[in-house]
Design an enzyme around this catalytic site. Structure first.
Site, PDB file in Angstrom:
ATOM      1  N   HIS A 250       0.823  -1.204   0.000  1.00  0.00           N
ATOM      2  CA  HIS A 250       0.000   0.000   0.000  1.00  0.00           C
ATOM      3  C   HIS A 250       0.862   1.261   0.000  1.00  0.00           C
ATOM      4  CE1 HIS A 250      -3.731   2.118   0.271  1.00  0.00           C
ATOM      5  NE2 HIS A 250      -3.332   2.773   1.348  1.00  0.00           N
TER       6      HIS A 250
ATOM      7  N   TYR B 235       4.154   0.995   4.930  1.00  0.00           N
ATOM      8  CA  TYR B 235       3.341  -0.151   5.344  1.00  0.00           C
ATOM      9  C   TYR B 235       3.846  -1.400   4.623  1.00  0.00           C
ATOM     10  CZ  TYR B 235       0.204   3.529   7.013  1.00  0.00           C
ATOM     11  OH  TYR B 235      -0.315   4.630   7.646  1.00  0.00           O
TER      12      TYR B 235
ATOM     13  N   ASP C 208      -8.183  -0.392  -0.214  1.00  0.00           N
ATOM     14  CA  ASP C 208      -8.110   0.940  -0.798  1.00  0.00           C
ATOM     15  C   ASP C 208      -7.177   0.961  -2.011  1.00  0.00           C
ATOM     16  OD1 ASP C 208      -8.389   0.686   2.031  1.00  0.00           O
ATOM     17  OD2 ASP C 208      -8.132   2.829   2.338  1.00  0.00           O
TER      18      ASP C 208
ATOM     19  N   ARG D  82     -16.127   1.699   3.713  1.00  0.00           N
ATOM     20  CA  ARG D  82     -15.461   2.446   2.639  1.00  0.00           C
ATOM     21  C   ARG D  82     -14.377   1.621   1.968  1.00  0.00           C
ATOM     22  NH1 ARG D  82     -14.436   7.925   4.283  1.00  0.00           N
ATOM     23  NH2 ARG D  82     -12.231   7.686   4.771  1.00  0.00           N
TER      24      ARG D  82
ATOM     25  N   GLY E 275     -16.052  -0.343  -0.411  1.00  0.00           N
ATOM     26  CA  GLY E 275     -16.465   0.535  -1.501  1.00  0.00           C
ATOM     27  C   GLY E 275     -15.338   0.816  -2.477  1.00  0.00           C
ATOM     28  N   TRP E 276     -14.142   1.061  -1.924  1.00  0.00           N
ATOM     29  CA  TRP E 276     -12.984   1.246  -2.814  1.00  0.00           C
ATOM     30  C   TRP E 276     -12.806   0.014  -3.709  1.00  0.00           C
ATOM     31  CZ3 TRP E 276     -11.683   5.990  -3.138  1.00  0.00           C
ATOM     32  CH2 TRP E 276     -11.378   6.818  -2.049  1.00  0.00           C
TER      33      TRP E 276
END
Length: 400
Positions: free
Chosen positions: A160, A164, A171, A241, A244-245
């Protein structure tokens, strides 16, 4: 008696005409007319509050950022649908404020390997096609080269961010994969589409909960992070979310996979599996909770950005034929829920989307543990771009 009825009718007609006239005048005097579709009402609201696109998210100086890129995607599609020059000028203004005369992006840090930054380049494809301005192409090439150098897990999944290590987040699939596929299709003959599909394959392999069909927010390949399950490597909760991503990543990346590509049916199957799992947790209001599967738990709340993302992804999926038609109804129910429960309109016509989670992540400083309490207590922000961008995109797909 007849004359009284005629007089009464005349008064009623006159009153109706006066009211109609008042309504027309009122609409005409509004800063954002209420007779426009929600997609334009939100876009015009943002333009009124933030005259320059780089000012979105209350920025005071130009900054290359995924939240701006997300909203610019909405403006690009809005321009394509309306042919209204002001929407094109607004998104072009963002590019020109953040890219210098040589095509460099001063506020972008390549060495951070932050996959979030890649998605902000989506609107440059259209700008380059329209203008042939080499600055845009140079910036696009820079973002594409980040993906070549992006650190990966042992199986080839993009980290990511550099900070990280060995982690994939849902995401990141939206942040990197559609841009990767779009660039590769436009300039590289589609020779990397298998690598694009690999990112989704790894998410499906490692991050799906077999019980609910939902996907966890993050995965640590080495199980080193305190938030990571020592057996699976997954974070402990489902965040709407992040789902959703991922849903948006799937419907958008499919735009660039040819119908005869062998990985296309697999991606469509992933989208159908996700849609089926997510729809089970849609609230009666049409919305989804911040922590997706725990709507009956105290502190949880109906959240706008994830709900907008699902509305967009399911509507586009149905429109494109990836999903059954029934998901168009799911999307409309979600949009109705947003308008009824989470939208406010000022006397001037300004549209505000409420109950948007401002930010959420895993690890970092201060440390974010991925717990239920963490997600529900992160701050909320009205008209946060992570809500307004998908709201515009959903409205366009639903013609609302």
């Amino acid at each position: 008696m007849i004359s009284i009825k005629i007089k009464t009718l005349a008064v009623a007609i006159f009153g109706s005409l006066v009211l109609a006239g008042c309504k027309t005048a009122s609409t005409a005097n509004m800063e954002v007319p209420s007779n426009k579709k929600w997609s334009e009402r939100m876009a015009l609201t943002l333009m009124k509050k933030y005259p320059e696109a780089y000012m979105l998210d209350d920025k005071t100086a130009p900054k290359w950022d995924y939240v701006h890129g997300l909203v610019m995607m909405g403006f690009e599609e809005l321009y394509q649908k309306t042919n209204n020059q002001q929407y094109y000028d607004y998104l072009k203004g963002y590019a020109d404020a953040t890219i210098d005369a040589n095509g460099k992006i001063p506020s972008y840090k390549f060495e951070n390997y932050n996959i979030d930054m890649v998605v902000a380049g989506h609107h440059l494809f259209g700008l380059y096609d329209n203008t042939k301005d080499a600055r845009y192409l140079t910036a696009m090439k820079t973002l594409r080269s980040q993906l070549d150098a992006q650190p990966r897990t042992s199986e080839g999944g993009f980290w990511h961010k550099k900070i990280y290590p060995n982690q994939m987040w849902l995401d990141g699939l939206f942040m990197g994969s559609p841009y990767y596929a779009r660039y590769n299709t436009a300039f590289e003959n589609g020779d990397k589409l298998n690598d694009v599909a690999l990112q989704f394959e790894l998410v499906q392999k490692n991050m799906v909960d077999p019980k609910t069909g939902l996907l966890y927010h993050g995965w640590d390949e080495r199980r080193e992070m305190p938030w990571a399950d020592k057996t699976t490597g997954n974070s402990p909760n489902f965040w709407s979310r992040s789902l959703g991503w991922y849903a948006m990543a799937l419907v958008d990346v499919l735009d660039y996979f040819p119908k005869d590509h062998p990985k296309r049916p697999q991606l469509i199957a992933y989208l159908n599996s996700l849609a089926k799992a997510v729809t089970k947790y849609q609230d009666a209001s049409g919305l989804w909770y911040q922590v997706t599967d725990q709507g009956n738990r105290g502190g949880n709340y109906l959240e706008a950005s994830g709900s907008s993302m699902f509305a967009y992804a399911f509507a586009k999926g149905a429109n494109k034929g990836y999903l059954p038609d029934e998901y168009k109804a799911v999307a409309n129910k979600a949009f109705d829920g947003l308008v009824k429960n989470l939208i406010t309109v000022s006397p001037e016509g300004y549209v505000t989307l409420t109950q948007v989670c401002a930010v959420a992540g895993l690890g970092g400083k201060p440390y974010r543990d991925g717990s239920f309490e963490y997600y529900v207590n992160e701050r909320k922000k009205d008209n946060d771009p992570k809500g307004t961008g998908p709201f515009i995109l959903a409205a366009l797909q639903l013609n609302r």
